[in-house]
Design a protein around this motif. Structure first.
Motif, PDB file in Angstrom:
ATOM      1  N   ASP A   1       0.827  -1.205   0.000  1.00 35.22           N
ATOM      2  CA  ASP A   1       0.000   0.000   0.000  1.00 35.22           C
ATOM      3  C   ASP A   1       0.864   1.259   0.000  1.00 35.22           C
ATOM      4  OD1 ASP A   1      -2.436  -1.381   0.034  1.00 35.22           O
ATOM      5  OD2 ASP A   1      -2.439  -1.509   2.227  1.00 35.22           O
ATOM      6  N   ALA A   2       1.946   1.227   0.771  1.00 31.35           N
ATOM      7  CA  ALA A   2       2.819   2.402   0.855  1.00 31.35           C
ATOM      8  C   ALA A   2       4.248   1.974   1.134  1.00 31.35           C
ATOM      9  CB  ALA A   2       2.342   3.360   1.950  1.00 31.35           C
ATOM     10  N   ILE A   3       5.179   2.604   0.449  1.00 29.29           N
ATOM     11  CA  ILE A   3       6.597   2.502   0.765  1.00 29.29           C
ATOM     12  C   ILE A   3       7.054   3.863   1.248  1.00 29.29           C
ATOM     13  CG2 ILE A   3       8.928   2.194  -0.176  1.00 29.29           C
ATOM     14  CD1 ILE A   3       7.786   0.076  -2.030  1.00 29.29           C
ATOM     15  N   VAL A   4       7.671   3.890   2.416  1.00 24.22           N
ATOM     16  CA  VAL A   4       8.169   5.128   3.014  1.00 24.22           C
ATOM     17  C   VAL A   4       9.678   5.149   2.870  1.00 24.22           C
ATOM     18  CG1 VAL A   4       8.344   6.516   5.105  1.00 24.22           C
ATOM     19  CG2 VAL A   4       6.258   5.193   4.654  1.00 24.22           C
TER      20      VAL A   4
ATOM     21  N   ASP B   1      19.109  -0.697  -4.141  1.00 23.47           N
ATOM     22  CA  ASP B   1      20.344  -1.436  -4.386  1.00 23.47           C
ATOM     23  C   ASP B   1      20.211  -2.916  -4.048  1.00 23.47           C
ATOM     24  OD1 ASP B   1      20.238  -1.198  -1.641  1.00 23.47           O
ATOM     25  OD2 ASP B   1      22.142  -0.128  -1.436  1.00 23.47           O
ATOM     26  N   SER B   2      19.013  -3.323  -3.600  1.00 22.94           N
ATOM     27  CA  SER B   2      18.785  -4.740  -3.332  1.00 22.94           C
ATOM     28  C   SER B   2      17.550  -5.266  -4.066  1.00 22.94           C
ATOM     29  CB  SER B   2      18.637  -4.981  -1.825  1.00 22.94           C
ATOM     30  OG  SER B   2      17.574  -4.233  -1.285  1.00 22.94           O
ATOM     31  N   GLY B   3      17.095  -4.536  -5.076  1.00 21.07           N
ATOM     32  CA  GLY B   3      15.957  -4.993  -5.855  1.00 21.07           C
ATOM     33  C   GLY B   3      14.897  -3.923  -6.000  1.00 21.07           C
ATOM     34  N   THR B   4      13.845  -4.250  -6.742  1.00 19.89           N
ATOM     35  CA  THR B   4      12.760  -3.303  -7.011  1.00 19.89           C
ATOM     36  C   THR B   4      11.515  -3.720  -6.251  1.00 19.89           C
ATOM     37  OG1 THR B   4      13.622  -2.767  -9.205  1.00 19.89           O
ATOM     38  CG2 THR B   4      11.289  -2.301  -8.806  1.00 19.89           C
ATOM     39  N   LEU B   5      10.866  -2.742  -5.602  1.00 18.33           N
ATOM     40  CA  LEU B   5       9.648  -2.959  -4.851  1.00 18.33           C
ATOM     41  C   LEU B   5       8.511  -2.188  -5.511  1.00 18.33           C
ATOM     42  CD1 LEU B   5      11.072  -2.419  -1.238  1.00 18.33           C
ATOM     43  CD2 LEU B   5      10.643  -4.606  -2.383  1.00 18.33           C
ATOM     44  N   ALA B   6       7.303  -2.702  -5.375  1.00 17.52           N
ATOM     45  CA  ALA B   6       6.128  -2.078  -5.977  1.00 17.52           C
ATOM     46  C   ALA B   6       5.222  -1.524  -4.894  1.00 17.52           C
ATOM     47  CB  ALA B   6       5.371  -3.104  -6.820  1.00 17.52           C
ATOM     48  N   ALA B   7       4.664  -0.345  -5.164  1.00 16.44           N
ATOM     49  CA  ALA B   7       3.784   0.286  -4.179  1.00 16.44           C
ATOM     50  C   ALA B   7       2.673   1.067  -4.870  1.00 16.44           C
ATOM     51  CB  ALA B   7       4.574   1.224  -3.280  1.00 16.44           C
ATOM     52  N   ARG B   8       1.543   1.119  -4.204  1.00 15.24           N
ATOM     53  CA  ARG B   8       0.464   1.982  -4.689  1.00 15.24           C
ATOM     54  C   ARG B   8       0.768   3.448  -4.395  1.00 15.24           C
ATOM     55  NH1 ARG B   8      -1.727  -2.668  -2.619  1.00 15.24           N
ATOM     56  NH2 ARG B   8      -2.901  -3.911  -4.152  1.00 15.24           N
ATOM     57  N   GLN B   9       1.436   3.700  -3.286  1.00 16.66           N
ATOM     58  CA  GLN B   9       1.805   5.068  -2.894  1.00 16.66           C
ATOM     59  C   GLN B   9       3.225   5.049  -2.337  1.00 16.66           C
ATOM     60  OE1 GLN B   9      -0.111   8.020  -2.862  1.00 16.66           O
ATOM     61  NE2 GLN B   9      -1.845   7.016  -3.867  1.00 16.66           N
TER      62      GLN B   9
END
Length: 369
Positions: A6-9, A183-191
């Motif tokens: 939902d969210a990456i801070v 630097d350790s991969g790609t993350l997906a977020a809605r916000q």
């Protein structure tokens, strides 16, 4: 496809940790990313002491500070980590500066009283007071390191993931929101929430978002407060702000007691730096100004026993914060050396923006100032 949060801070300091806690407390799936390890000293949120006070010149900041107090107390209870002590606070100096804050407190229904310098000195003998004094009791000091630790613990308790030593390299728009490249991969977020302190402007520019997200000019400086040894460890110290313009003709001074001694500092007088080029070395001239201030205004300290330190300010031209949302990205930056006290209240505002239930206060909005 990997999980879409939902969210990456982005950012593990005060505001990032506050946002992660408040978002997770609403049941959102949250990951907080911090490029350094726990307890690092490279940003603006470390150390043993910050002022908590509610006396400001406008209702927005006074209201946010008042809103933060029950949230700080809730966090202490939730985590069993103590970090806030209400010692009271005083503003003194230029009468106009003091009286304007007293007026806002009165209008907000917050306790406060005007004292003469003699009355204030009798109550707090470690200080000498200038012209007009405002005391408000619902104020004091925060232990910065323990507060940030508690915010992260609160976020984890509410279900968030906190990942240290993860550097964000770029952001990319996606159909579902934003891809966060690390630097350790790609993350997906809605916000995404960008609360990266002095690194915020570079992250936005490097991600190619500068045309969409127009920041005011952010100025990063290396400030250097100092701790002085108290003559009598049993004497009580309020948090204090000495406003320039009456007897004090140099930079305004803030101060408070801490476990490291009596801390004082000038506000926003340090040299302009970048996080990569700062030298962490206090300047001789800055230390000497604080020693001279202590000699004149702090009869309760040994002005020969001084230990200087450094920290970062990232300031806007008008010293108002940047907390605003564009699309799937919310930016929280430019706290101008006075943001710590508001922590969880700012986290609530960020969470409201992420949820789309509010718009940013006008003075906090993105754009040139």
């Amino acid at each position: 496809m990997s999980e879409i949060f939902d969210a990456i801070v982005i950012g593990g300091g005060l505001v990032g940790s506050s946002a992660a806690w408040r978002l997770a407390a609403r049941g959102r799936s949250v990951v907080q990313l911090e490029q350094f390890g726990p307890g690092h000293k490279h940003g603006a949120s470390h150390g043993t002491s910050r002022i908590y006070r509610q006396a400001y010149d406008n209702h927005l900041y006074t209201g946010l500070a008042a809103d933060a107090l029950p949230l700080w107390r809730e966090l202490e209870t939730t985590t069993d980590i103590g970090f806030l002590e209400l010692t009271g606070a005083v503003d003194h100096g230029l009468p106009q500066a003091v009286q304007s804050k007293a007026k806002i407190l009165l209008e907000a229904g917050i306790k406060g009283e005007i004292l003469t310098p003699a009355e204030a000195s009798a109550r707090w003998p470690g200080l000498r007071f200038d012209t007009t004094v405002l005391h408000h009791p619902d104020a004091g000091r925060l232990h910065a390191d323990r507060a940030v630790t508690a915010l992260k613990a609160g976020a984890v308790f509410a279900g968030a993931e906190v990942r240290h030593d993860v550097r964000v390299l770029a952001l990319a728009r996606a159909s579902y929101g934003v891809d966060v490249v690390t630097d350790s991969g790609t993350l997906a977020a809605r916000q995404v929430v960008i609360a990266a302190g002095a690194w915020t402007a570079d992250l936005i520019a490097d991600s190619g978002l500068g045309s969409e997200i127009v920041l005011p000019t952010l100025r990063t400086t290396q400030e250097q407060p100092a701790h002085f040894a108290p003559l009598d460890p049993g004497v009580e110290w309020p948090s204090f702000v000495h406003h320039t313009g009456a007897e004090l003709e140099t930079a305004g001074i803030y101060g408070l007691g801490s476990e490291d001694g009596i801390k004082i500092g000038e506000h926003a007088t340090g040299p302009v730096v970048t996080p990569q080029t700062r030298d962490y070395t206090p300047g001789v001239d800055g230390e000497q100004r604080l020693v001279e201030y202590a000699e004149s205004w702090l009869p309760g300290v040994d002005s020969t026993r001084v230990e200087s330190l450094t920290c970062l300010y990232t300031s806007t031209p008008d010293s108002n914060f940047v907390i605003d949302r564009v699309g799937a990205v919310t930016v929280a930056a430019g706290f101008s050396g006075h943001g710590f006290k508001f922590g969880p209240a700012l986290g609530e505002l960020v969470a409201d923006l992420v949820d789309g239930t509010t718009i940013a206060p006008e003075v906090f909005r993105l754009g040139e100032r």
